[in-house]
Design a protein around this motif. Structure first.
Motif, PDB file in Angstrom:
ATOM      1  N   GLY A 222      -1.916  -6.627  -1.953  1.00 22.17           N
ATOM      2  CA  GLY A 222      -1.136  -6.649  -3.177  1.00 22.17           C
ATOM      3  C   GLY A 222      -1.986  -6.772  -4.434  1.00 22.17           C
ATOM      4  N   GLU A 223      -3.294  -6.621  -4.301  1.00 23.74           N
ATOM      5  CA  GLU A 223      -4.191  -6.685  -5.458  1.00 23.74           C
ATOM      6  C   GLU A 223      -4.002  -5.486  -6.380  1.00 23.74           C
ATOM      7  N   ILE A 224      -3.676  -4.351  -5.796  1.00 22.84           N
ATOM      8  CA  ILE A 224      -3.442  -3.121  -6.549  1.00 22.84           C
ATOM      9  C   ILE A 224      -2.069  -2.593  -6.151  1.00 22.84           C
ATOM     10  N   ALA A 225      -1.259  -2.314  -7.153  1.00 25.04           N
ATOM     11  CA  ALA A 225       0.090  -1.805  -6.896  1.00 25.04           C
ATOM     12  C   ALA A 225       0.035  -0.341  -6.451  1.00 25.04           C
ATOM     13  N   SER A 226       0.997   0.029  -5.630  1.00 30.24           N
ATOM     14  CA  SER A 226       1.081   1.422  -5.188  1.00 30.24           C
ATOM     15  C   SER A 226       2.543   1.787  -5.010  1.00 30.24           C
TER      16      SER A 226
ATOM     17  N   GLY B  67     -14.990   2.113  -1.252  1.00 31.62           N
ATOM     18  CA  GLY B  67     -14.630   2.917  -0.091  1.00 31.62           C
ATOM     19  C   GLY B  67     -13.132   2.920   0.161  1.00 31.62           C
ATOM     20  N   ARG B  68     -12.709   3.857   0.971  1.00 30.60           N
ATOM     21  CA  ARG B  68     -11.295   4.001   1.317  1.00 30.60           C
ATOM     22  C   ARG B  68     -10.768   2.769   2.039  1.00 30.60           C
TER      23      ARG B  68
ATOM     24  N   THR C 278      -4.197   9.770  -5.160  1.00 33.45           N
ATOM     25  CA  THR C 278      -4.233   9.463  -3.738  1.00 33.45           C
ATOM     26  C   THR C 278      -5.074   8.208  -3.561  1.00 33.45           C
ATOM     27  N   VAL C 279      -4.970   7.594  -2.403  1.00 35.55           N
ATOM     28  CA  VAL C 279      -5.755   6.390  -2.128  1.00 35.55           C
ATOM     29  C   VAL C 279      -7.243   6.705  -2.206  1.00 35.55           C
ATOM     30  N   VAL C 280      -7.640   7.845  -1.695  1.00 33.96           N
ATOM     31  CA  VAL C 280      -9.051   8.238  -1.724  1.00 33.96           C
ATOM     32  C   VAL C 280      -9.517   8.472  -3.166  1.00 33.96           C
ATOM     33  N   ASP C 281      -8.695   9.148  -3.976  1.00 38.12           N
ATOM     34  CA  ASP C 281      -9.052   9.379  -5.376  1.00 38.12           C
ATOM     35  C   ASP C 281      -9.145   8.068  -6.147  1.00 38.12           C
ATOM     36  N   ALA C 282      -8.220   7.149  -5.889  1.00 38.33           N
ATOM     37  CA  ALA C 282      -8.239   5.840  -6.551  1.00 38.33           C
ATOM     38  C   ALA C 282      -9.492   5.065  -6.158  1.00 38.33           C
ATOM     39  N   ALA C 283      -9.848   5.099  -4.883  1.00 46.22           N
ATOM     40  CA  ALA C 283     -11.058   4.426  -4.423  1.00 46.22           C
ATOM     41  C   ALA C 283     -12.285   5.033  -5.081  1.00 46.22           C
ATOM     42  N   HIS C 284     -12.299   6.339  -5.188  1.00 47.61           N
ATOM     43  CA  HIS C 284     -13.421   7.032  -5.818  1.00 47.61           C
ATOM     44  C   HIS C 284     -13.564   6.613  -7.278  1.00 47.61           C
ATOM     45  N   ARG C 285     -12.437   6.504  -7.984  1.00 49.67           N
ATOM     46  CA  ARG C 285     -12.488   6.090  -9.389  1.00 49.67           C
ATOM     47  C   ARG C 285     -13.027   4.678  -9.545  1.00 49.67           C
TER      48      ARG C 285
ATOM     49  N   GLU D  42      -7.424  -2.256   1.907  1.00 49.30           N
ATOM     50  CA  GLU D  42      -7.350  -3.715   1.985  1.00 49.30           C
ATOM     51  C   GLU D  42      -6.783  -4.294   0.699  1.00 49.30           C
ATOM     52  N   LEU D  43      -7.231  -3.780  -0.453  1.00 43.78           N
ATOM     53  CA  LEU D  43      -6.719  -4.247  -1.739  1.00 43.78           C
ATOM     54  C   LEU D  43      -5.239  -3.904  -1.902  1.00 43.78           C
ATOM     55  N   LEU D  44      -4.826  -2.746  -1.423  1.00 45.71           N
ATOM     56  CA  LEU D  44      -3.421  -2.352  -1.485  1.00 45.71           C
ATOM     57  C   LEU D  44      -2.573  -3.247  -0.584  1.00 45.71           C
ATOM     58  N   ASP D  45      -3.044  -3.490   0.634  1.00 48.89           N
ATOM     59  CA  ASP D  45      -2.305  -4.328   1.577  1.00 48.89           C
ATOM     60  C   ASP D  45      -2.185  -5.765   1.093  1.00 48.89           C
TER      61      ASP D  45
END
Length: 93
Positions: free
Chosen positions: A61-65, A50-51, A39-46, A56-59
């Motif tokens: 395009g820095e991190i693929a989803s 923060g969420r 999940t986005v929260v789990d990925a942020a935690h790793r 912001e990184l997902l939007d």
């Protein structure tokens, strides 16, 4: 992956007994949770962020989803790729 281990519970006594009775053996099964998608929260935690920054990184395009129905999931490999790109950028590559 699942691993099973045997633990022996020993209570401290004045005189050490040569053997621990089988009644004090506990079988413990440990399962590792190796999810492919987080999940986005789990990925942020790793990543230790923060969420909001994660979104912001997902939007950006820095991190693929990936989207699965209404769910927004982050592949574990996408986090590893992001970290590698950041390392390369810090080295000046």
């Amino acid at each position: 992956m699942t691993a099973t281990a045997q633990l022996r519970l020993v209570t401290p006594t004045e005189a050490r007994a040569p053997l621990v009775p089988d009644a004090q053996i506990i079988n413990l099964t440990i399962e590792s949770d190796e999810k492919l998608l987080l999940t986005v929260v789990d990925a942020a935690h790793r990543l230790g962020i923060g969420r909001t920054l994660m979104y912001e990184l997902l939007d950006a395009g820095e991190i693929a989803s990936v989207h699965i129905g209404r769910l927004h999931k982050v592949p574990v490999e996408a986090l590893q790729d992001f970290i590698e790109r950041r390392r390369d950028a810090a080295r000046g590559a």
